[in-house]
Design a protein around this motif. Structure first.
Motif, PDB file in Angstrom:
ATOM      1  N   ALA A  81       0.835  -1.201   0.000  1.00 48.06           N
ATOM      2  CA  ALA A  81       0.000   0.000   0.000  1.00 48.06           C
ATOM      3  C   ALA A  81       0.872   1.253   0.000  1.00 48.06           C
ATOM      4  N   ASP A  82       1.971   1.240   0.753  1.00 48.68           N
ATOM      5  CA  ASP A  82       2.894   2.374   0.755  1.00 48.68           C
ATOM      6  C   ASP A  82       3.527   2.558  -0.619  1.00 48.68           C
ATOM      7  N   ALA A  83       3.847   1.459  -1.296  1.00 51.57           N
ATOM      8  CA  ALA A  83       4.411   1.534  -2.641  1.00 51.57           C
ATOM      9  C   ALA A  83       3.427   2.221  -3.590  1.00 51.57           C
ATOM     10  N   GLN A  84       2.175   1.811  -3.522  1.00 53.52           N
ATOM     11  CA  GLN A  84       1.142   2.413  -4.358  1.00 53.52           C
ATOM     12  C   GLN A  84       0.948   3.886  -4.008  1.00 53.52           C
ATOM     13  N   HIS A  85       0.956   4.184  -2.729  1.00 51.83           N
ATOM     14  CA  HIS A  85       0.781   5.559  -2.257  1.00 51.83           C
ATOM     15  C   HIS A  85       1.885   6.448  -2.828  1.00 51.83           C
ATOM     16  N   PHE A  86       3.134   6.013  -2.710  1.00 52.79           N
ATOM     17  CA  PHE A  86       4.269   6.791  -3.189  1.00 52.79           C
ATOM     18  C   PHE A  86       4.185   6.999  -4.703  1.00 52.79           C
ATOM     19  N   ALA A  87       3.919   5.930  -5.446  1.00 52.55           N
ATOM     20  CA  ALA A  87       3.811   6.051  -6.904  1.00 52.55           C
ATOM     21  C   ALA A  87       2.687   7.018  -7.285  1.00 52.55           C
ATOM     22  N   TYR A 118       1.060  15.607  -5.303  1.00 53.07           N
ATOM     23  CA  TYR A 118       1.331  15.489  -3.874  1.00 53.07           C
ATOM     24  C   TYR A 118       0.540  16.590  -3.177  1.00 53.07           C
ATOM     25  N   GLN A 119       1.039  17.810  -3.196  1.00 48.36           N
ATOM     26  CA  GLN A 119       0.291  18.920  -2.616  1.00 48.36           C
ATOM     27  C   GLN A 119      -0.079  19.984  -3.634  1.00 48.36           C
ATOM     28  N   MET A 120       0.669  20.055  -4.713  1.00 50.64           N
ATOM     29  CA  MET A 120       0.459  21.109  -5.709  1.00 50.64           C
ATOM     30  C   MET A 120       0.353  20.502  -7.099  1.00 50.64           C
ATOM     31  N   ASP A 121      -0.301  21.231  -7.995  1.00 50.87           N
ATOM     32  CA  ASP A 121      -0.345  20.798  -9.386  1.00 50.87           C
ATOM     33  C   ASP A 121       1.037  20.972 -10.003  1.00 50.87           C
ATOM     34  N   ARG A 122       1.474  19.957 -10.706  1.00 54.14           N
ATOM     35  CA  ARG A 122       2.763  19.943 -11.384  1.00 54.14           C
ATOM     36  C   ARG A 122       2.720  18.780 -12.360  1.00 54.14           C
ATOM     37  N   PRO A 123       3.635  18.725 -13.300  1.00 48.49           N
ATOM     38  CA  PRO A 123       3.659  17.559 -14.192  1.00 48.49           C
ATOM     39  C   PRO A 123       3.894  16.276 -13.391  1.00 48.49           C
ATOM     40  N   GLY A 124       3.341  15.183 -13.850  1.00 50.18           N
ATOM     41  CA  GLY A 124       3.548  13.896 -13.196  1.00 50.18           C
ATOM     42  C   GLY A 124       4.928  13.343 -13.498  1.00 50.18           C
ATOM     43  N   ALA A 184       6.608   5.490   9.943  1.00 46.60           N
ATOM     44  CA  ALA A 184       7.839   6.215   9.654  1.00 46.60           C
ATOM     45  C   ALA A 184       8.173   6.166   8.161  1.00 46.60           C
ATOM     46  N   HIS A 185       7.902   5.029   7.519  1.00 51.61           N
ATOM     47  CA  HIS A 185       8.150   4.920   6.085  1.00 51.61           C
ATOM     48  C   HIS A 185       7.318   5.937   5.319  1.00 51.61           C
ATOM     49  N   ILE A 186       6.048   6.050   5.647  1.00 51.33           N
ATOM     50  CA  ILE A 186       5.209   6.993   4.902  1.00 51.33           C
ATOM     51  C   ILE A 186       5.657   8.428   5.161  1.00 51.33           C
ATOM     52  N   LEU A 187       6.124   8.721   6.360  1.00 53.78           N
ATOM     53  CA  LEU A 187       6.671  10.048   6.635  1.00 53.78           C
ATOM     54  C   LEU A 187       7.870  10.314   5.728  1.00 53.78           C
ATOM     55  N   MET A 188       8.785   9.351   5.634  1.00 51.46           N
ATOM     56  CA  MET A 188       9.959   9.547   4.776  1.00 51.46           C
ATOM     57  C   MET A 188       9.564   9.678   3.312  1.00 51.46           C
ATOM     58  N   LEU A 189       8.606   8.892   2.866  1.00 54.04           N
ATOM     59  CA  LEU A 189       8.151   8.995   1.481  1.00 54.04           C
ATOM     60  C   LEU A 189       7.560  10.372   1.211  1.00 54.04           C
ATOM     61  N   HIS A 190       6.809  10.897   2.154  1.00 58.51           N
ATOM     62  CA  HIS A 190       6.260  12.244   1.987  1.00 58.51           C
ATOM     63  C   HIS A 190       7.362  13.304   1.990  1.00 58.51           C
ATOM     64  N   ILE A 191       8.368  13.130   2.817  1.00 60.15           N
ATOM     65  CA  ILE A 191       9.491  14.076   2.809  1.00 60.15           C
ATOM     66  C   ILE A 191      10.190  14.046   1.448  1.00 60.15           C
ATOM     67  N   ILE A 192      10.368  12.855   0.887  1.00 59.82           N
ATOM     68  CA  ILE A 192      10.964  12.748  -0.450  1.00 59.82           C
ATOM     69  C   ILE A 192      10.077  13.448  -1.478  1.00 59.82           C
ATOM     70  N   CYS A 193       8.751  13.306  -1.368  1.00 57.52           N
ATOM     71  CA  CYS A 193       7.841  14.001  -2.277  1.00 57.52           C
ATOM     72  C   CYS A 193       7.989  15.512  -2.177  1.00 57.52           C
ATOM     73  N   ASP A 194       8.284  16.009  -0.983  1.00 59.16           N
ATOM     74  CA  ASP A 194       8.473  17.455  -0.805  1.00 59.16           C
ATOM     75  C   ASP A 194       9.539  18.002  -1.751  1.00 59.16           C
ATOM     76  N   ALA A 195      10.508  17.166  -2.088  1.00 54.53           N
ATOM     77  CA  ALA A 195      11.591  17.608  -2.976  1.00 54.53           C
ATOM     78  C   ALA A 195      11.110  17.875  -4.402  1.00 54.53           C
ATOM     79  N   PHE A 196       9.943  17.390  -4.756  1.00 52.28           N
ATOM     80  CA  PHE A 196       9.454  17.499  -6.140  1.00 52.28           C
ATOM     81  C   PHE A 196       8.324  18.500  -6.297  1.00 52.28           C
ATOM     82  N   GLU A 197       8.051  19.253  -5.260  1.00 50.25           N
ATOM     83  CA  GLU A 197       7.033  20.295  -5.336  1.00 50.25           C
ATOM     84  C   GLU A 197       7.688  21.598  -5.770  1.00 50.25           C
ATOM     85  N   PRO A 198       7.011  22.368  -6.609  1.00 52.67           N
ATOM     86  CA  PRO A 198       7.574  23.684  -6.991  1.00 52.67           C
ATOM     87  C   PRO A 198       7.710  24.592  -5.774  1.00 52.67           C
ATOM     88  N   CYS A 199       8.724  25.425  -5.770  1.00 54.18           N
ATOM     89  CA  CYS A 199       8.919  26.365  -4.661  1.00 54.18           C
ATOM     90  C   CYS A 199       7.926  27.504  -4.718  1.00 54.18           C
TER      91      CYS A 199
END
Length: 189
Positions: free
Chosen positions: A57-63, A70-76, A174-189
């Motif tokens: 489920a975490d794998a699917q969530h991350f993908a 994630y939080q903002m509109d951006r290209p996939g 904790a895994h989902i927290l880390m996955l979300h932190i990684i997603c933060d790197a791909f959001e526009p500033c």
């Protein structure tokens, strides 16, 4: 509500905090993992994600966070959870064995330069190990999101993110927290 229920709630919160403290101790490794994801996308390659049970489920969530939003509109971004195709999972499991369900999909779908995010709360899931073995033999980098002592996978991955607690539930939180932190790197500033 009786007092034992309140004590269990407090114990769960304390255990969760312990797992989050593990995440805080992995700050540099999380940055490294986010860097691997970024390099993969910049090279026009794909991220594949696998795990079993809650980790599936975490794998699917991350993908979904990467391909959708994630939080903002951006290209996939090109990300694939190897846990979602029930026909592939059951046919590969039936014909080759359950331990091959992820590696066989990687063999069919991946290319050198891709990235595998391998999620295993024990670090010893046979099918995740086989996927990492395939990846290593085929120039696919690996991030391991692991638990407890990291198991066999800890020494097999390029970036190891191990949550050193015993509770599967707390590891997954904790895994989902880390996955979300990684997603933060791909959001526009």
């Amino acid at each position: 509500m009786n007092s034992s229920t309140e004590i269990n709630v407090q114990e769960a919160i304390a255990a969760h905090r312990q797992a989050v403290d593990c995440v805080a101790g992995l700050e540099d490794r999380i940055r490294e993992a986010a860097g691997l994801v970024a390099q993969t996308f910049k090279a026009g390659r794909h991220v594949f994600v696998c795990g079993n049970g809650g980790s599936a489920a975490d794998a699917q969530h991350f993908a979904a966070e990467l391909t959708g939003r994630y939080q903002m509109d951006r290209p996939g971004y090109p990300a694939v959870a190897l846990t979602t195709d029930s026909s592939a999972l059951t046919s590969i499991g039936n014909d080759y064995g359950f331990e091959e369900i992820f590696s066989r999909q990687l063999q069919a779908l991946s290319h050198p330069g891709d990235l595998l995010v391998a999620i295993s709360t024990s670090g010893n899931s046979a099918n995740v190990i086989r996927a990492v073995e395939y990846a290593r033999d085929n120039a696919i980098r690996c991030i391991g999101m692991l638990g407890r002592d990291g198991g066999k996978l800890a020494s097999m991955v390029d970036a190891e993110l191990t949550i050193s607690v015993d509770s599967t539930a707390r590891i997954q939180e904790a895994h989902i927290l880390m996955l979300h932190i990684i997603c933060d790197a791909f959001e526009p500033c």
